[in-house]
Design a protein around this motif. Structure first.
Motif, PDB file in Angstrom:
ATOM      1  N   GLY A 119       0.819  -1.208   0.000  1.00 42.60           N
ATOM      2  CA  GLY A 119       0.000   0.000   0.000  1.00 42.60           C
ATOM      3  C   GLY A 119       0.848   1.252   0.000  1.00 42.60           C
ATOM      4  N   LEU A 120       1.930   1.244   0.786  1.00 43.01           N
ATOM      5  CA  LEU A 120       2.850   2.393   0.788  1.00 43.01           C
ATOM      6  C   LEU A 120       3.489   2.567  -0.590  1.00 43.01           C
ATOM      7  N   ARG A 121       3.781   1.451  -1.217  1.00 41.35           N
ATOM      8  CA  ARG A 121       4.389   1.487  -2.564  1.00 41.35           C
ATOM      9  C   ARG A 121       3.437   2.133  -3.578  1.00 41.35           C
ATOM     10  N   ALA A 122       2.163   1.710  -3.548  1.00 42.46           N
ATOM     11  CA  ALA A 122       1.182   2.274  -4.474  1.00 42.46           C
ATOM     12  C   ALA A 122       0.939   3.756  -4.184  1.00 42.46           C
ATOM     13  N   GLY A 123       0.820   4.100  -2.896  1.00 39.10           N
ATOM     14  CA  GLY A 123       0.596   5.496  -2.532  1.00 39.10           C
ATOM     15  C   GLY A 123       1.758   6.394  -2.927  1.00 39.10           C
ATOM     16  N   THR A 124       2.985   5.901  -2.718  1.00 38.56           N
ATOM     17  CA  THR A 124       4.164   6.693  -3.066  1.00 38.56           C
ATOM     18  C   THR A 124       4.238   6.942  -4.577  1.00 38.56           C
ATOM     19  N   LEU A 125       3.947   5.913  -5.355  1.00 34.31           N
ATOM     20  CA  LEU A 125       3.996   6.078  -6.813  1.00 34.31           C
ATOM     21  C   LEU A 125       2.957   7.087  -7.293  1.00 34.31           C
ATOM     22  N   GLN A 126       1.766   7.038  -6.683  1.00 31.53           N
ATOM     23  CA  GLN A 126       0.737   8.003  -7.074  1.00 31.53           C
ATOM     24  C   GLN A 126       1.163   9.431  -6.723  1.00 31.53           C
ATOM     25  N   VAL A 127       1.754   9.586  -5.547  1.00 35.30           N
ATOM     26  CA  VAL A 127       2.140  10.926  -5.106  1.00 35.30           C
ATOM     27  C   VAL A 127       3.310  11.467  -5.927  1.00 35.30           C
TER      28      VAL A 127
END
Length: 253
Positions: A151-159
């Motif tokens: 989840g942190l990985r997906a959130g970081t990529l979006q940001v």
């Protein structure tokens, strides 16, 4: 093709390391906004997600809020917050926008990580006399960590990809190159800026992939390897019609 050659020539030009917005400063601004936003989002979403995953309550509300947050257009929200907070608080408006963008992915990773755990493992912990707090920290959090990192990985990529819009309100970052290229109609600058954002996202994704692999508990990793070996042996028995023990290299041949 020439446009990409020109874009790479622009990226590797010595002029990128000097001027009004040198590459190292733009990269630092891009990473700083991403890091601050993801950390704040994690401080909000992880405790809530763990509470939902441990108690099983509030999941519908979290899903509804996450869905609504995903539907909000980031650029429109950024402009709205700048108007509400004032032009002197543009960094705060940008961080709030990126935090809202990152929360749904981190929240989903936190509570699905706990929900995916085999209930028999948790029941065994209770049968051994563990308290709810011990079950959370000694069983659920370690086993749910890979999905949380996902989840942190997906959130970081979006940001990190969306931080480029901060350049529209003069906050710098790699998006500033794209904005200046559009204003000056320089395609090599536009493509060069887009390539830099994409490369940064790929590097961060690779780092999170390594971390996600490392946080898998040893017992689960060993069990997965054993299950894979057993599966390959069963496949070999089916193909030959008799039980034989084979290695991965033998199966490949």
């Amino acid at each position: 093709m020439n446009l990409f050659i020109d874009a790479f020539a622009w990226i590797f030009s010595p002029d990128r390391l000097s001027g009004d917005l040198p590459l190292q400063l733009a990269l630092f601004q891009q990473l700083a906004y991403t890091f601050v936003s993801v950390v704040i989002a994690a401080l909000i979403a992880v405790p809530v997600g763990w509470a939902i995953g441990h108690t099983g309550r509030g999941r519908e509300v979290a899903v509804a809020i996450s869905g609504a947050a995903r539907a909000i257009p980031s650029f429109g929200l950024l402009i709205l917050l700048v108007l509400l907070l004032g032009v002197l608080r543009k960094p705060e408006a940008a961080v709030i926008t990126f935090v809202i963008l990152a929360i749904p992915s981190i929240l989903a990773g936190a509570y699905t990580g706990l929900e995916a755990i085999d209930r028999r493992v948790i029941d065994a912990g209770r049968a051994m006399g563990m308290t709810e707090w011990q079950i959370l920290w000694r069983i659920e959090v370690p086993l749910g960590l890979p999905l949380l990192v996902g989840g942190l990985r997906a959130g970081t990529l979006q940001v990190v990809a969306t931080v480029a819009i901060a350049a529209y309100i003069g906050l710098g970052g790699l998006g500033q190159y794209i904005i200046s290229g559009l204003q000056l109609r320089q395609l090599d600058v536009i493509i060069g800026g887009a390539i830099l954002v994409a490369v940064l996202a790929l590097v961060l994704d690779a780092l999170f992939a390594i971390v996600q692999h490392l946080v898998v508990p040893r017992g689960i990793r060993a069990g997965a390897v054993a299950a894979g070996s057993e599966g390959r042996k069963k496949t070999s028995r089916t193909a030959t019609g008799r039980p034989v023990s084979v290695t991965t290299a033998d199966a490949a041949r």
